[in-house]
Design a protein around this motif. Structure first.
Motif, PDB file in Angstrom:
ATOM      1  N   LEU A  31       0.805  -1.216   0.000  1.00  0.00           N
ATOM      2  CA  LEU A  31       0.000   0.000   0.000  1.00  0.00           C
ATOM      3  C   LEU A  31       0.845   1.277   0.000  1.00  0.00           C
ATOM      4  CD1 LEU A  31      -2.838  -1.084   2.453  1.00  0.00           C
ATOM      5  CD2 LEU A  31      -2.697  -1.425  -0.012  1.00  0.00           C
ATOM      6  N   GLN A  75      -8.802   4.362  -2.404  1.00  0.00           N
ATOM      7  CA  GLN A  75      -8.445   3.890  -1.066  1.00  0.00           C
ATOM      8  C   GLN A  75      -7.416   4.839  -0.468  1.00  0.00           C
ATOM      9  OE1 GLN A  75      -6.956  -0.093  -1.397  1.00  0.00           O
ATOM     10  NE2 GLN A  75      -8.861  -0.889  -2.212  1.00  0.00           N
ATOM     11  N   VAL A  98      -5.018   5.367   2.895  1.00  0.00           N
ATOM     12  CA  VAL A  98      -4.456   4.819   4.123  1.00  0.00           C
ATOM     13  C   VAL A  98      -4.533   5.901   5.198  1.00  0.00           C
ATOM     14  CG1 VAL A  98      -2.312   4.046   5.232  1.00  0.00           C
ATOM     15  CG2 VAL A  98      -2.957   3.142   2.998  1.00  0.00           C
ATOM     16  N   THR A  99      -5.033   5.502   6.376  1.00  0.00           N
ATOM     17  CA  THR A  99      -5.139   6.415   7.516  1.00  0.00           C
ATOM     18  C   THR A  99      -4.350   5.900   8.720  1.00  0.00           C
ATOM     19  OG1 THR A  99      -7.170   5.329   8.252  1.00  0.00           O
ATOM     20  CG2 THR A  99      -7.415   7.242   6.795  1.00  0.00           C
ATOM     21  N   THR A 133     -13.737   2.289   8.848  1.00  0.00           N
ATOM     22  CA  THR A 133     -12.319   1.993   8.634  1.00  0.00           C
ATOM     23  C   THR A 133     -12.158   0.512   8.343  1.00  0.00           C
ATOM     24  OG1 THR A 133     -11.673   3.781  10.123  1.00  0.00           O
ATOM     25  CG2 THR A 133     -10.020   2.093   9.659  1.00  0.00           C
ATOM     26  N   LYS A 189      -3.167  -2.234   7.286  1.00  0.00           N
ATOM     27  CA  LYS A 189      -3.219  -0.772   7.356  1.00  0.00           C
ATOM     28  C   LYS A 189      -4.664  -0.291   7.355  1.00  0.00           C
ATOM     29  CE  LYS A 189       1.289   0.095   5.413  1.00  0.00           C
ATOM     30  NZ  LYS A 189       2.088   0.863   4.500  1.00  0.00           N
ATOM     31  N   THR A 191      -7.676   1.849   6.478  1.00  0.00           N
ATOM     32  CA  THR A 191      -7.954   2.460   5.181  1.00  0.00           C
ATOM     33  C   THR A 191      -9.396   2.955   5.125  1.00  0.00           C
ATOM     34  OG1 THR A 191      -6.414   0.877   4.174  1.00  0.00           O
ATOM     35  CG2 THR A 191      -7.912   2.000   2.689  1.00  0.00           C
ATOM     36  N   THR A 222      -3.682   5.395  -1.842  1.00  0.00           N
ATOM     37  CA  THR A 222      -2.849   4.230  -2.136  1.00  0.00           C
ATOM     38  C   THR A 222      -3.349   3.425  -3.324  1.00  0.00           C
ATOM     39  OG1 THR A 222      -1.744   2.308  -1.213  1.00  0.00           O
ATOM     40  CG2 THR A 222      -4.013   2.648  -0.548  1.00  0.00           C
TER      41      THR A 222
END
Length: 149
Positions: free
Chosen positions: A38, A63, A65-66, A92, A98, A100, A133
């Motif tokens: 990612l 998407q 990533v957080t 989430t 990860k 996302t 990502t």
């Protein structure tokens, strides 16, 4: 008058070539075997080539990533997404380890130029540790149903 060494000239020419090529580069989804890592999809800011838009057009799904992002980065991302007309699913998902968030694009895509513009807009939504990502383009459902997978 000074003369440049041949190696300096070759390096300069290579840099010019790379700069020219990078303007044409497009993001490609991560491929291969095993879990995706990612990585950030930007800074290329040009979407993947979409071969067939079809009569109904395409819908973009993005998407972000957080993972480990502070609340302020997530809040800035959500504000920017809403302002840009993207719909963010406020659930989430953990994708390959990860956290996302998934967002759908703001317009029906019928041309490569529209796809590139929306991809660049999606790239601009990331803040701090929140980053784009992955992007996916699917035939638009004429009933208005949004698909994320």
């Amino acid at each position: 008058m000074s003369h440049r060494p041949a190696s300096a000239t070759r390096i300069f020419a290579s840099m010019l070539l790379l700069a020219g090529i990078s303007g044409c580069a497009r993001w490609q989804p991560e491929t291969g075997h095993g879990l995706a890592t990612l990585p950030p999809a930007c800074p290329l800011k040009r979407g993947p080539v979409v071969a067939n838009f079809g009569e109904a057009g395409m819908a973009g799904v993005y998407q972000f990533v957080t993972q480990d992002a502070p609340d302020s980065d997530i809040a800035a991302f959500l504000t920017a997404s809403k302002t840009a007309g993207f719909d963010v699913m406020l659930i989430t998902l953990n994708i390959n380890g990860k956290d996302t968030l998934i967002a759908t694009g703001h317009e029906i895509l019928r041309t490569q130029d529209q796809t590139d513009r929306e991809f660049a807009l999606a790239c601009s939504l990331g803040h701090g540790k929140v980053y784009l990502t992955n992007a996916r383009y699917d035939p638009r459902d004429p009933t208005g149903t949004k698909r994320v997978g």
